[in-house]
Design an enzyme around this catalytic site. Structure first.
Site, PDB file in Angstrom:
ATOM      1  N   GLY A  42       0.876  -1.181   0.000  1.00  0.00           N
ATOM      2  CA  GLY A  42       0.000   0.000   0.000  1.00  0.00           C
ATOM      3  C   GLY A  42       0.904   1.220   0.000  1.00  0.00           C
ATOM      4  N   THR A 223       9.770  11.026 -10.997  1.00  0.00           N
ATOM      5  CA  THR A 223      10.672   9.879 -10.880  1.00  0.00           C
ATOM      6  C   THR A 223      10.632   9.102 -12.196  1.00  0.00           C
ATOM      7  OG1 THR A 223       8.930   8.556  -9.840  1.00  0.00           O
ATOM      8  CG2 THR A 223      10.432   9.723  -8.368  1.00  0.00           C
ATOM      9  N   ASP A 255       7.713   4.611  -3.429  1.00  0.00           N
ATOM     10  CA  ASP A 255       7.296   4.913  -2.050  1.00  0.00           C
ATOM     11  C   ASP A 255       8.515   5.111  -1.151  1.00  0.00           C
ATOM     12  OD1 ASP A 255       4.664   4.609  -2.898  1.00  0.00           O
ATOM     13  OD2 ASP A 255       4.752   2.455  -2.557  1.00  0.00           O
ATOM     14  N   SER A 285      16.347  -0.312  -2.582  1.00  0.00           N
ATOM     15  CA  SER A 285      15.115  -1.114  -2.460  1.00  0.00           C
ATOM     16  C   SER A 285      14.863  -1.994  -3.696  1.00  0.00           C
ATOM     17  CB  SER A 285      13.909  -0.214  -2.188  1.00  0.00           C
ATOM     18  OG  SER A 285      13.486   0.427  -3.365  1.00  0.00           O
ATOM     19  N   SER A 294      12.058  -4.775   1.416  1.00  0.00           N
ATOM     20  CA  SER A 294      13.227  -4.376   0.616  1.00  0.00           C
ATOM     21  C   SER A 294      13.760  -3.001   1.035  1.00  0.00           C
ATOM     22  CB  SER A 294      12.845  -4.331  -0.873  1.00  0.00           C
ATOM     23  OG  SER A 294      12.034  -3.201  -1.152  1.00  0.00           O
TER      24      SER A 294
HETATM   25  O1  RIB Z   1       3.759   1.509  -4.889  1.00  0.00           O
HETATM   26  C1  RIB Z   1       3.706   0.131  -4.675  1.00  0.00           C
HETATM   27  C2  RIB Z   1       2.428  -0.221  -3.985  1.00  0.00           C
HETATM   28  O2  RIB Z   1       1.341   0.057  -4.824  1.00  0.00           O
HETATM   29  C3  RIB Z   1       2.298  -1.661  -3.612  1.00  0.00           C
HETATM   30  O3  RIB Z   1       2.774  -1.941  -2.328  1.00  0.00           O
HETATM   31  C4  RIB Z   1       0.806  -1.924  -3.780  1.00  0.00           C
HETATM   32  O4  RIB Z   1       0.198  -2.296  -2.593  1.00  0.00           O
HETATM   33  C5  RIB Z   1       0.227  -0.646  -4.359  1.00  0.00           C
HETATM   34  O5  RIB Z   1      -0.364   0.126  -3.397  1.00  0.00           O
END
Ligand code: RIB
Length: 311
Positions: A42, A223, A255, A285, A294
């Site tokens: 997420g 990015t 993320d 990562s 990671s």
């Molecule tokens: O950015 C990667 C994420 O996108 C994953 O972890 C997946 O759950 C989605 O939310």
């Protein structure tokens, strides 16, 4: 830590169901995969985890299901020291899940099934006002209802908190939200979808980013994977090269980039230095399989940065 940065994330939690496959299957095809990995994901939870692993004090505002995945997500946050006062368990919706394919070229495709994430309301966000207002940086994405993201940014702006918007998955953005955004961080696909312009070359990406900038954010950071990132501010565009690595799984790299960017900015780094540190964290990562598992700790990122800085 005396000046521990404070990061608040109002966003999503998913369970990632990652299958490694030789290539992406064609429509109607059955393909044999290499391996399967189940883990916490997420975009919101990932950004919170990235920041916590780099030493920030992090709080999360989210909804998970009243199920085994929701309980696991709460336990995972607690094991990372992430504040869960405002992570609610939704009685009516299942926890969000994300089936993901990663191929031999380290490219991925992701489907999200948001479940409880779409139950996060502006009222839930208002109840977390203190957490948001006491942060240095607020991070949001688009895996929760956009009106809840908007409410979080209103609270942050009124309290002078720096806002980072990761417009993912790409969706129409209200002008008010962009106007409340200090730093907007799309990847190239999201930038193209948001602006309608190609981001194929660096020049094209810079042009597309400028059109997004004109809608309100203070900065746009695009990015671009192995091509690095572009930091676009009114009157200036800077290219930050990627750190070359052997990539195996890019899931969550964006993320990690954003969580790290938030931490280094909150510590007072310049936009250019924070972007370089975020690029190093993201590079580490992608060398490991899985999403949050990671993500590097602080020492690992600092070692890589030290190895790359001129002596
Ligand atoms: O950015 C990667 C994420 O996108 C994953 O972890 C997946 O759950 C989605 O939310």
């Amino acid at each position: 830590m005396p000046n521990q940065p404070r990061i608040c994330v109002v966003g999503s939690c998913m369970i990632d169901l990652i299958s490694r496959v030789p290539r992406l299957p064609a429509l109607g095809e059955t393909l044999v995969g290499h391996s399967f990995h189940l883990g916490y994901g997420g975009k919101g939870a990932n950004q919170a985890t990235a920041a916590a692993k780099l030493g920030a004090r992090v709080s999360m505002v989210a909804r998970v299901g009243h199920d085994v995945f929701g309980q696991g997500t709460l336990d995972n946050f607690r094991s990372l020291g992430i504040g869960t006062t405002h992570v609610l368990q939704d009685a009516d919706r299942f926890s969000g899940v994300a089936p993901i394919f990663v191929d031999d070229r380290a490219e991925n495709v992701i489907v999200i099934v948001p479940g409880a994430n779409y139950g996060l309301t502006p009222e839930d966000v208002r109840a977390a006002r203190e957490e948001i207002a006491s942060a240095d940086v607020l991070c949001c994405q688009l895996e929760i209802p956009v009106e809840s993201t908007l409410e979080a940014f209103r609270v942050a702006r009124s309290a002078g908190v720096t806002t980072i918007l990761n417009p993912a998955p790409a969706a129409p953005l209200p002008d008010e939200l962009l106007g409340l955004t200090d730093i907007c961080v799309p990847n190239e696909v999201e930038l193209e979808m948001l602006t309608g312009y190609s981001a194929g070359s660096l020049e094209e990406a810079a042009h597309a980013a400028e059109t997004l900038l004109a809608r309100g954010p203070g900065h746009v950071i695009v990015t671009l994977g192995s091509r690095g990132s572009l930091v676009v501010t009114s009157g200036s565009t800077q290219h930050v090269p990627a750190v070359p690595v052997d990539a195996v799984d890019p899931t969550g790299a964006g993320d990690e980039f954003i969580g790290a960017l938030a931490v280094f900015l909150a510590e007072g780094a310049s936009m250019a230095d924070a972007t370089m540190a975020a690029a190093a964290a993201a590079a580490i990562s992608v060398t490991r399989i899985g999403t949050q598992v990671s993500f590097p700790d602080r020492q690992e990122v600092e070692r890589l940065l030290a190895a790359r800085s001129p002596v």
